[in-house]
Design an enzyme around this catalytic site. Structure first.
Site: not given
Ligand code: PLP
Length: 432
Positions: A391, A335, A249, A291-294, A331, A362
């Site tokens: 994303y 959002y 997050g 758990e970094p994603g973004r 996105r 469209c």
């Molecule tokens: C989406 C998600 C993440 C990653 O979130 P980011 O905002 O992309 O860092 C980590 N853990 C869980 C469980 C998620 O659902």
């Protein structure tokens, strides 16, 4: 100058990514096109791995939340960078396994994994299954028993933290579809059931409080709450919780107004809270998971488009239409996300033209940005939308039967396709 370190303006006045001219990339690979800087992704991965080493003695693992951007090339990079992988579906799991990702470093999330997905995860031997609810725990225990395996499990907890972000991307509060609630006692019941369940090896607890968070404070509160719960578990069951997953997050820069934390600063502060809380509550310091994603993929990517019609409505707005839109970047329509725009072939010119960047689908809502400043654009220009590495590709669709763009990776001054452009034939390939 730009929101991402991997971007610059070259001697021709063009936008460059990883030192490569984006106007040339657009000519070579066509538009729309996602471009991702592999070196930036690797640097982001290393910052997380290092932050755990420096602030927590390496007693933890950073796992990449692959829903942000998943393809085989990305899984290989993450593995090479010694991170684990978070998957949330059978499709993401399949991609990872096909990329040769070691199953024991895969963590399987999701609030409603299907029975076939649970079977796939058990048979692949994934490292951990993050259990969301009691129904899933029972199914998983049955599946593990019938295949004669023991499954490492982490329980997803709602810690009751409000992370001050958009409600669609806020997940730690009690009114959420994800996880076991702490306040109601549901979480403790879940833990006791997991400890007692056949073929389930209870390893730890997890929380994920939201996404695109800039403050460290909600993460510190979450760490406190979770250690408190570890102490409660120890008191009621005698079990020391071995692993604590604090989720992802971490916010990134979409515009110059955004001020994300350094990852090392995040980890330094959270590790301090964690260590102090463990002493205070009398529990052993857990192995930690983040758990970094973004923040791994987002800043590394841009999307290149070609400008088509420019439509000025006097005293109202100017619509600049591009050859992509909500199909490759949903996105904004979801959002109202902020993005920085740059006219790639005029990147050295002032941004003095207020436009609304419109997609080609469209839907009136198919916009990428409203009332944004950009250079004086005209048909045929190359438009770059920045910070689209997370994303975007992973949320893309074939709405209006538009084929999906390719993903081009750049590294060390070279470019290559890692996901090829879809064809019309691909789009109809499942039609009977
Ligand atoms: C989406 C998600 C993440 C990653 O979130 P980011 O905002 O992309 O860092 C980590 N853990 C869980 C469980 C998620 O659902």
């Amino acid at each position: 100058m730009f929101v991402s370190d991997c971007l610059s303006v070259n001697e021709k006045g063009h936008l460059a990514i990883g030192g490569i001219d984006t106007v040339e990339l657009a000519a070579q690979y066509g538009t729309p096109c996602y471009v991702v800087d592999e070196d930036q992704i690797r640097a982001n991965c290393r910052a997380y791995v290092r932050s755990i080493e420096e602030n927590y003695g390496g007693n933890g693992i950073a796992i990449y939340a692959s829903k942000a951007f998943n393809c085989k090339a990305m899984c290989r990079i993450v593995n090479e960078e010694k991170m684990g992988l978070d998957v949330v579906s059978g499709g993401e799991l399949y991609t990872a396994l096909k990329a040769g990702f070691p199953a024991e470093k895969i963590y399987f999330h999701g609030n409603n994994k299907t029975l076939p997905e649970l079977e796939e995860a058990v048979s692949a031997g994934v490292g951990r299954i993050m259990v969301d609810n009691m129904y899933e725990l029972e199914n998983l225990s049955r599946i593990a028993r019938s295949s004669g395996k023991s499954v490492g499990v982490i329980l997803r907890i709602k810690p009751g933290i409000d992370a001050h972000t958009h409600s669609f991307i806020m997940t730690g509060q009690i009114d959420s579809k994800f996880g076991f609630a702490l306040e109601t006692g549901e979480a403790m019941e879940g833990v006791k059931a997991a400890i007692a369940a056949d073929n389930i090896n209870f390893k730890g607890i997890h929380c994920h409080i939201g996404s695109q968070i800039f403050d460290v404070e909600p993460f510190e509160r979450a760490a406190e709450v979770m250690v408190g719960f570890m102490a409660e578990i120890k008191a009621q069951t005698g079990v020391e919780v071995a692993e604590l997953d604090l989720g992802g997050g971490f916010g990134i820069k979409y515009s110059s107004d955004d001020n994300p934390l350094e990852y090392s600063e995040y980890m330094a502060k959270v590790a301090t809270v964690l260590k102090a809380e463990c002493v205070k509550r009398g529990v052993a310091q857990p192995f930690i998971i983040i758990e970094p994603g973004r923040s791994v993929a987002g800043s590394a990517g841009i999307t290149l488009y070609t400008v088509g019609a420019v439509k000025s409505i006097p005293d109202i707005r100017t619509y600049v239409s591009i050859d992509g839109g909500m199909g490759d970047n949903p996105r904004y329509i979801l959002y109202q996300s902020t993005y920085e725009l740059v006219c790639a072939n005029k990147a050295d010119k002032p941004k003095d033209f207020k436009i609304t960047l419109a997609g080609r689908c469209c839907e009136s809502g198919d916009l990428i940005q409203e009332d944004a400043l950009v250079q004086q654009v005209e048909p045929g220009d190359i438009m770059a939308v920045l910070s689209t590495g997370a994303y975007n590709y992973s949320m893309s669709s074939n709405y209006n039967r538009i084929p999906k763009p390719p993903v081009v990776m750049v590294s060390g001054g070279q470019s290559r396709v890692v996901v090829r452009r879809e064809t019309y034939e691909d789009v109809i390939s499942k039609d009977i």
